[in-house]
Design a protein around this motif. Sequence first.
Motif, PDB file in Angstrom:
ATOM      1  N   LEU A  88      81.887   8.952 -11.520  1.00 52.43           N
ATOM      2  CA  LEU A  88      82.937   8.204 -11.037  1.00 52.43           C
ATOM      3  C   LEU A  88      83.868   7.415 -12.163  1.00 52.43           C
ATOM      4  O   LEU A  88      84.976   7.210 -12.151  1.00 52.43           O
ATOM      5  CB  LEU A  88      82.550   7.064  -9.893  1.00 52.43           C
ATOM      6  CG  LEU A  88      81.943   7.331  -8.883  1.00 52.43           C
ATOM      7  CD1 LEU A  88      81.294   6.486  -7.915  1.00 52.43           C
ATOM      8  CD2 LEU A  88      82.949   8.363  -7.852  1.00 52.43           C
ATOM      9  N   VAL A  89      83.211   6.956 -13.223  1.00 53.47           N
ATOM     10  CA  VAL A  89      83.645   6.494 -14.350  1.00 53.47           C
ATOM     11  C   VAL A  89      84.161   7.588 -15.632  1.00 53.47           C
ATOM     12  O   VAL A  89      84.252   7.233 -16.676  1.00 53.47           O
ATOM     13  CB  VAL A  89      83.045   5.034 -14.857  1.00 53.47           C
ATOM     14  CG1 VAL A  89      83.007   4.029 -13.675  1.00 53.47           C
ATOM     15  CG2 VAL A  89      81.643   5.460 -15.203  1.00 53.47           C
ATOM     16  N   GLY A  90      83.662   8.740 -15.245  1.00 49.13           N
ATOM     17  CA  GLY A  90      84.019   9.768 -16.296  1.00 49.13           C
ATOM     18  C   GLY A  90      82.601   9.969 -17.072  1.00 49.13           C
ATOM     19  O   GLY A  90      82.901  10.751 -18.159  1.00 49.13           O
ATOM     20  N   ALA A 114      82.979  15.649  -9.860  1.00 55.31           N
ATOM     21  CA  ALA A 114      83.397  16.309  -8.730  1.00 55.31           C
ATOM     22  C   ALA A 114      83.756  15.477  -7.566  1.00 55.31           C
ATOM     23  O   ALA A 114      84.947  15.678  -6.819  1.00 55.31           O
ATOM     24  CB  ALA A 114      82.310  17.457  -8.435  1.00 55.31           C
ATOM     25  N   LEU A 115      82.953  14.429  -7.273  1.00 55.93           N
ATOM     26  CA  LEU A 115      83.303  13.561  -5.995  1.00 55.93           C
ATOM     27  C   LEU A 115      84.547  12.839  -6.320  1.00 55.93           C
ATOM     28  O   LEU A 115      85.226  12.905  -5.521  1.00 55.93           O
ATOM     29  CB  LEU A 115      82.063  12.385  -6.097  1.00 55.93           C
ATOM     30  CG  LEU A 115      82.005  11.497  -4.912  1.00 55.93           C
ATOM     31  CD1 LEU A 115      81.764  12.221  -3.737  1.00 55.93           C
ATOM     32  CD2 LEU A 115      80.722  10.644  -5.123  1.00 55.93           C
ATOM     33  N   ASN A 116      84.602  12.397  -7.649  1.00 55.12           N
ATOM     34  CA  ASN A 116      85.923  11.613  -7.940  1.00 55.12           C
ATOM     35  C   ASN A 116      87.097  12.333  -7.690  1.00 55.12           C
ATOM     36  O   ASN A 116      88.029  12.058  -7.113  1.00 55.12           O
ATOM     37  CB  ASN A 116      85.734  10.983  -9.459  1.00 55.12           C
ATOM     38  CG  ASN A 116      86.448   9.719  -9.462  1.00 55.12           C
ATOM     39  OD1 ASN A 116      86.901   9.140  -8.511  1.00 55.12           O
ATOM     40  ND2 ASN A 116      86.957   9.410 -10.864  1.00 55.12           N
ATOM     41  N   THR A 117      87.126  13.618  -8.281  1.00 56.72           N
ATOM     42  CA  THR A 117      88.129  14.641  -7.904  1.00 56.72           C
ATOM     43  C   THR A 117      88.657  14.742  -6.707  1.00 56.72           C
ATOM     44  O   THR A 117      89.645  14.766  -6.307  1.00 56.72           O
ATOM     45  CB  THR A 117      87.850  15.989  -9.114  1.00 56.72           C
ATOM     46  OG1 THR A 117      87.224  15.816 -10.230  1.00 56.72           O
ATOM     47  CG2 THR A 117      89.268  16.698  -8.943  1.00 56.72           C
ATOM     48  N   ALA A 118      87.394  15.185  -6.035  1.00 52.90           N
ATOM     49  CA  ALA A 118      87.737  15.509  -4.253  1.00 52.90           C
ATOM     50  C   ALA A 118      88.172  14.440  -3.932  1.00 52.90           C
ATOM     51  O   ALA A 118      89.241  14.519  -2.917  1.00 52.90           O
ATOM     52  CB  ALA A 118      86.478  16.029  -3.934  1.00 52.90           C
TER      53      ALA A 118
END
Lengths: 274, 278
Positions: free
Chosen positions: B230-232, B239-243
């Motif tokens: 989530l913080v890279g 993948a979660l963050n992108t989606a």
Amino acid sequence: MSEAVHAPRRAFEPDWLARIGWLAALLYVVYAASLLDFTWARFVTGLEQAARFLDRMFPPDFSRWEAVLKGMKESLEIAVLASVGGILLSLPIGFLAARNLMPAWVNWPARALIAACRTFHPVIVAIVFVKAVGFGALAGILALVIASVGFIAKLFAEAIEEISLKQVEAVRATGASFMNVVVFGVLPQVAARFIGFSTYQFDANVRNSTMVGIVGAGGIGAPLFVAFQRFDYDVVCAILIAIVAVVFLCEILSNQVKRVFGEAVQDGQAPRRG
Amino acid sequence: MDRRRAVAEPLTPGSAVRREWQRFTPGQRLARFAVYFSVVAAFVLSLGTVEVIPEFLWDAPAQVQDLLLRMWPPDYAHYPSSVHDAMVETLHIATLGTVISVLLAVPLGLLAANNVMPSRTVNTLIKLALVTSRSVNSLVWALLFIAVFGPGALAGTLAIAFRSIGFVGKLLGEALEEAQPGPIEALKASGASWPSLLVFGYWPQVKPAFWALVLLRWDINVRESAVLGLVGAGGIGVALNTAMNLFQWDRVAVVLLAIFVVVIVAEVVVTWVRGRIL
């Protein structure tokens, strides 16, 4: 007998299975490190970066202390409310999940609920709640309530499963109702441990409440994340100092609470996360 | 535990009848009251000042329904293309992070145990370092290491490792302090060197505790490494963050399902291994 005398004896026989295990572990480390692109060159450039980074972190910039204080206050509020909510929910759920008190059709759903609460990291739960109840402290509170139930209720149920049934039987023999058995036969045996789990979870909630802000669920996490993105590392440093100080104070506080309730919990016997 | 002190009058023949027993001393009762009072006060204060927007709360059921509708059906086709590799990376981050943390935590744990390192000053200093490692959340560690090494799995692995040092070091130090002095003294009497003391005196005694806590930490790290992205800092979180940023909730559902399965499998593996080796 005579063979044993002649054969050279070693006090500690080498354990070949263990040695092969260590070798396998070593091979895995090399393989994984190469897969994740750990290279010496990267490490060296990293060190230079680290020097620059530390240089920019110090001295910490407390000029925006009001924002830090506000965020910290919100984090603490989230932690307190989530702990109270989580503890109150954990009591009945933990009871329902104890296999020695409840029939299978009751304890199975309760145990499944606890397992579900434990599966996801609080930050992921917070994401879902941010969508459900919008940005702000409420999402953080709800996420941490879930985390608290997953932890306290599980350990509470395990504690109940370990109680001595003699006292329960004795209370039951006096003709006590089910609630009386629970209150006078079961609770006194697990109360101290329950308080231990609760204070431990409060500490964990304080730590996590500083993080849920990263996904927009309130508290100090948001200013921290923003400071990182703006490369204001001196502000980052100030916020981190504030977080460590608060976490430390809360740990002292909960140790005091444990002492008051007379549980012989040193840090070592603190319930383990997991 | 002598907290069941009785408040009784001196025993004289006539007074025995109306002796009054109390479970706690006045001081204990005062302390308990103080705790109850501060808990209630903290709760009321927090409830009064926390900013909750009621409209958002009433809206919640509709929002959850909307969320579930958008998540269903999960976009399973997304899994092989971009979730699987990230999931494997997450597992590597968790495992390698645990290995590194153990390597770093063992010396610290030794220095934190008073019977191994008989100097209170050193013990306290090391314990302070361990507390610092634990109080900084793994996400913050990740942010710090991203600032140093750039985004990616390296930052994530080190974040996991540094967050775990405090945990492993503390529990290992405590396990060492609980070790029986008998075998150690016997070894010393036989003239064993310092490394021999560690390997043949302490190690067999702390071995079960050591493996138990390494397994436990690995289990925790599998969960934690799932959010680092989530913080890279690499792994499935990316993948979660992108989606999520693209509002592709059907893909979010797939990622969450994948995390769910892996966490459950990890727990089963840990339980199985613990049963086998302990």
